[in-house]
Design a protein around this motif. Structure first.
Motif, short mmCIF file in Angstrom:
data_model
loop_
_atom_site.label_atom_id
_atom_site.label_comp_id
_atom_site.label_asym_id
_atom_site.label_seq_id
_atom_site.Cartn_x
_atom_site.Cartn_y
_atom_site.Cartn_z
N ALA A 102 31.50 -12.51 48.63
CA ALA A 102 32.67 -12.14 49.44
C ALA A 102 33.47 -11.03 48.78
O ALA A 102 33.91 -10.08 49.43
CB ALA A 102 33.55 -13.37 49.65
N THR A 103 33.62 -11.14 47.47
CA THR A 103 34.38 -10.11 46.75
C THR A 103 33.66 -8.77 46.81
O THR A 103 34.27 -7.74 47.08
CB THR A 103 34.57 -10.54 45.28
OG1 THR A 103 35.30 -11.76 45.26
CG2 THR A 103 35.34 -9.48 44.51
N ASP A 122 33.58 -7.46 50.33
CA ASP A 122 34.91 -7.32 50.92
C ASP A 122 35.00 -8.00 52.28
O ASP A 122 35.47 -7.42 53.26
CB ASP A 122 35.28 -5.83 51.02
CG ASP A 122 36.74 -5.63 51.40
OD1 ASP A 122 37.54 -6.53 51.13
OD2 ASP A 122 37.06 -4.57 51.96
N ILE A 123 34.49 -9.21 52.34
CA ILE A 123 34.59 -10.00 53.58
C ILE A 123 35.02 -11.42 53.18
O ILE A 123 34.82 -11.84 52.05
CB ILE A 123 33.26 -10.05 54.37
CG1 ILE A 123 32.11 -10.50 53.46
CG2 ILE A 123 32.96 -8.70 55.00
CD1 ILE A 123 30.77 -10.57 54.18
N PRO A 124 35.62 -12.17 54.12
CA PRO A 124 36.09 -13.52 53.79
C PRO A 124 34.94 -14.45 53.40
O PRO A 124 33.81 -14.29 53.88
CB PRO A 124 36.75 -13.99 55.08
CG PRO A 124 37.08 -12.75 55.83
CD PRO A 124 36.00 -11.77 55.48
N THR A 125 35.26 -15.43 52.56
CA THR A 125 34.22 -16.35 52.11
C THR A 125 33.64 -17.16 53.28
O THR A 125 32.45 -17.46 53.28
CB THR A 125 34.77 -17.33 51.06
OG1 THR A 125 35.94 -17.94 51.57
CG2 THR A 125 35.08 -16.63 49.76
N GLY A 126 34.49 -17.49 54.24
CA GLY A 126 33.98 -18.22 55.40
C GLY A 126 32.93 -17.43 56.15
O GLY A 126 31.92 -17.98 56.62
N THR A 127 33.15 -16.15 56.24
CA THR A 127 32.17 -15.29 56.91
C THR A 127 30.89 -15.20 56.10
O THR A 127 29.78 -15.21 56.66
CB THR A 127 32.77 -13.87 57.10
OG1 THR A 127 34.00 -13.99 57.81
CG2 THR A 127 31.83 -12.98 57.86
N PHE A 156 41.09 -3.54 43.31
CA PHE A 156 41.10 -3.99 44.70
C PHE A 156 42.49 -3.81 45.30
O PHE A 156 43.50 -3.97 44.61
CB PHE A 156 40.69 -5.47 44.82
CG PHE A 156 39.26 -5.72 44.50
CD1 PHE A 156 38.89 -6.21 43.27
CD2 PHE A 156 38.27 -5.43 45.43
CE1 PHE A 156 37.57 -6.43 42.95
CE2 PHE A 156 36.95 -5.66 45.12
CZ PHE A 156 36.59 -6.16 43.88
N LEU A 202 42.11 -8.01 53.99
CA LEU A 202 41.26 -7.44 52.94
C LEU A 202 41.00 -8.41 51.80
O LEU A 202 40.17 -8.16 50.95
CB LEU A 202 41.92 -6.17 52.37
CG LEU A 202 41.96 -4.98 53.30
CD1 LEU A 202 42.81 -3.85 52.71
CD2 LEU A 202 40.56 -4.47 53.60
N THR A 203 41.72 -9.53 51.79
CA THR A 203 41.51 -10.50 50.72
C THR A 203 40.33 -11.38 51.06
O THR A 203 40.30 -12.02 52.11
CB THR A 203 42.76 -11.39 50.55
OG1 THR A 203 43.87 -10.56 50.24
CG2 THR A 203 42.53 -12.40 49.42
N PRO A 204 39.32 -11.39 50.20
CA PRO A 204 38.19 -12.26 50.46
C PRO A 204 38.54 -13.71 50.17
O PRO A 204 38.64 -14.11 49.03
CB PRO A 204 37.12 -11.76 49.50
CG PRO A 204 37.78 -10.85 48.56
CD PRO A 204 39.19 -10.61 48.99
N ALA A 205 38.81 -14.44 51.22
CA ALA A 205 39.13 -15.86 51.04
C ALA A 205 38.78 -16.60 52.31
O ALA A 205 38.67 -16.00 53.37
CB ALA A 205 40.61 -16.03 50.73
N THR A 206 38.58 -17.87 52.19
CA THR A 206 38.26 -18.65 53.37
C THR A 206 39.43 -18.65 54.32
O THR A 206 40.54 -18.98 53.94
CB THR A 206 37.94 -20.09 52.98
OG1 THR A 206 36.84 -20.05 52.08
CG2 THR A 206 37.58 -20.91 54.19
#
Lengths: 175, 320
Positions: free
Chosen positions: A136-137, A140-145, B274, B315-319
């Motif tokens: 994800a990092t 650059d996409i959300p972890t859920g995705t 970032f 832009l923050t990669p998080a659930t």
């Protein structure tokens, strides 16, 4: 660091890591010619940016990150975004049995059929053994995705590999 | 698709767990962690999935590597260094080096022989490097295999050399026009202060289209989707070439400009890499700056409408 030192260090990395770099590049690109170009570009970039790497013990992961970034950069502008809905065919397979070992070329053919947005996370997961959070990092996409794409990409690969070998392999329902 | 909340299903959680890892401790997969403890059926699914993943990881490494790959890489690196070490000479121009390398490729082509051994068959990447500055080849290095011959050239060779040298000068001239030429370095604050603000808004109407004097990629495809128009350029030192590319962007009521600057031109580049971890500054407008080390650029994002939080959330990669 002298020019001679730089040349010597990158030369040693060619000896030590070029096969790994090529294999990773091949999985990303899907063709030997592009993989060679990407491999070459990776070592030229490493030579040019060597001063940015403080810990040479991390050369392996640094080289792979150059491969990954160079590849992702090459996609910009030419990337074809596939609508999420168009991937609904990636149904969860009803069987989880496959031929062991999985053939590398069969796998590549299946990978090449995946849309880019699914293929890259799957390759990072399997080849670099990255966690979904790291993927994800880096992408650059959300972890859920990432979790969704990983699951659907992997489901497609399972289905594809088993389907291709289905005539020879007894397939049983697992759940 | 990335903008909408997504709750991973149980199957997605299981698929996200790497074999022989601590991933099951992660908060996002706790539902799966519980399921494989309380349900034999899910435990069986998980075990099969992990076995499949191990097979896949092994299969991923199953790629046949060309036997002469290392030789060609050494040659490419040596050639890259040698070209930089060569002063322009009618007897040894870039064309000859290209030809020689191409011949080497042709000789060394094993299982993966995709190209005819001609100068134009070289990868663009190598041609690009041949046109750029590099370091001299140390004595005794592999590159000595392609050192210029001292044998007197034939008339045909001489003519070829003249043509190659001419081509080299043309390429060098084009390269000089295309590649960055270096120049004075700026602090980020100097960059901020030199921006043409008018009534609190960056005035880009008087700026010309970016002259592509350096590679100015956007940070990600998401920024590309927010881009409103072609990039314009800023000439910060007044030497006639652009020192910054300026992209106008908009996203959900947030409007601003993203400046891309060569990292080599910034004397105090940000340490953050970032957007969502960068430090916010408020002069002359709300802005953040971060560095992309692999791209060798510094990004400076300025807002004239909206909040940085709007961008940070997406832009923050998080659930989600």
């Amino acid at each position: 660091m002298t020019d001679g030192d730089r040349a010597r260090i990158v030369g040693e990395w060619v000896e030590e890591h070029s096969s790994l770099v090529y294999r990773f590049a091949y999985r990303l690109c899907g063709s030997a010619a592009d993989a060679e170009d990407l491999t070459q570009q990776t070592f030229l970039t490493a030579h040019r940016k060597l001063d940015q790497l403080r810990d040479h013990e991390k050369a392996r992961s640094w080289l792979l990150s150059i491969v990954r970034n160079t590849y992702l950069k090459s996609l910009r502008g030419s990337q074809q975004f596939v609508a999420f809905e168009s991937c609904d065919g990636f149904a969860d397979p009803s069987h989880d049995q496959w031929e062991s070992p999985i053939d590398g070329e069969e796998l590549q053919a299946a990978l090449n059929e995946l849309p880019e947005e699914f293929r890259t996370p799957v390759i990072l997961f399997y080849f670099e053994e990255m966690s979904y959070k790291d993927i994800a990092t880096h992408l650059d996409i959300p972890t859920g995705t990432v979790m969704s794409r990983l699951s659907r990409g992997k489901a497609y690969l399972r289905q594809r590999l088993v389907t291709r070998l289905g005539e020879d392999v007894p397939v049983s329902s697992t759940h | 698709m990335d903008n909408s909340p997504h709750n991973p299903t149980l199957r997605e959680q299981l698929d996200a767990v790497r074999p022989d890892s601590d991933d099951l401790r992660e908060a996002e997969v706790q539902e799966a962690a519980r399921a494989i403890v309380t349900s034999d059926e899910w435990r069986a699914v998980f075990d099969r999935q992990q076995a499949f993943d191990r097979e896949m990881s092994n299969a991923m490494q199953d790629v046949e590597v060309p036997t002469d790959l290392q030789t060609r890489l050494h040659d490419a690196l040596a050639l890259n260094r040698e070209v930089a070490d060569q002063s322009p000479s009618p007897l040894e121009g870039e064309g000859q080096l290209l030809q020689r390398s191409a011949e080497k490729q042709g000789e060394g082509a094993g299982r993966v022989s995709h190209r005819e051994p001609t100068p134009t068959s070289l990868p663009l990447t190598l041609i690009s490097r041949l046109r750029s500055k590099s370091v001299p080849l140390p004595p005794g290095e592999r590159g000595t295999a392609v050192t210029p011959s001292l044998v007197r050239p034939s008339r045909r060779t001489w003519m070829r050399s003249v043509i190659a040298a001419t081509a080299m000068f043309v390429v060098a001239g084009l390269g000089w026009l295309i590649l960055p030429h270096g120049g004075a370095a700026f602090t980020l604050n100097e960059v901020r202060q030199s921006l043409p603000f008018k009534n609190g808004t960056l005035n880009t109407t008087s700026l010309a289209n970016f002259d592509s004097s350096f590679d100015a990629p956007l940070p990600s495809s998401r920024w590309t989707s927010w881009q409103q128009s072609d990039a314009v350029g800023l000439d910060l030192d007044g030497n006639g070439t652009h020192d910054a590319a300026v992209y106008e962007f908009a996203y959900r009521g947030t409007h601003g400009y993203l400046l891309v600057l060569p990292a080599s031109r910034i004397s105090d580049p940000p340490t953050r890499t970032f957007f969502n971890t960068a430090t916010i500054s408020y002069t002359p407008a709300t802005n953040v700056a971060w560095t992309a080390p692999t791209e060798e650029v510094v990004y400076l994002c300025l807002l004239d409408q909206g909040q940085l939080d709007t961008l940070s959330r997406v832009l923050t990669p998080a659930t989600a």
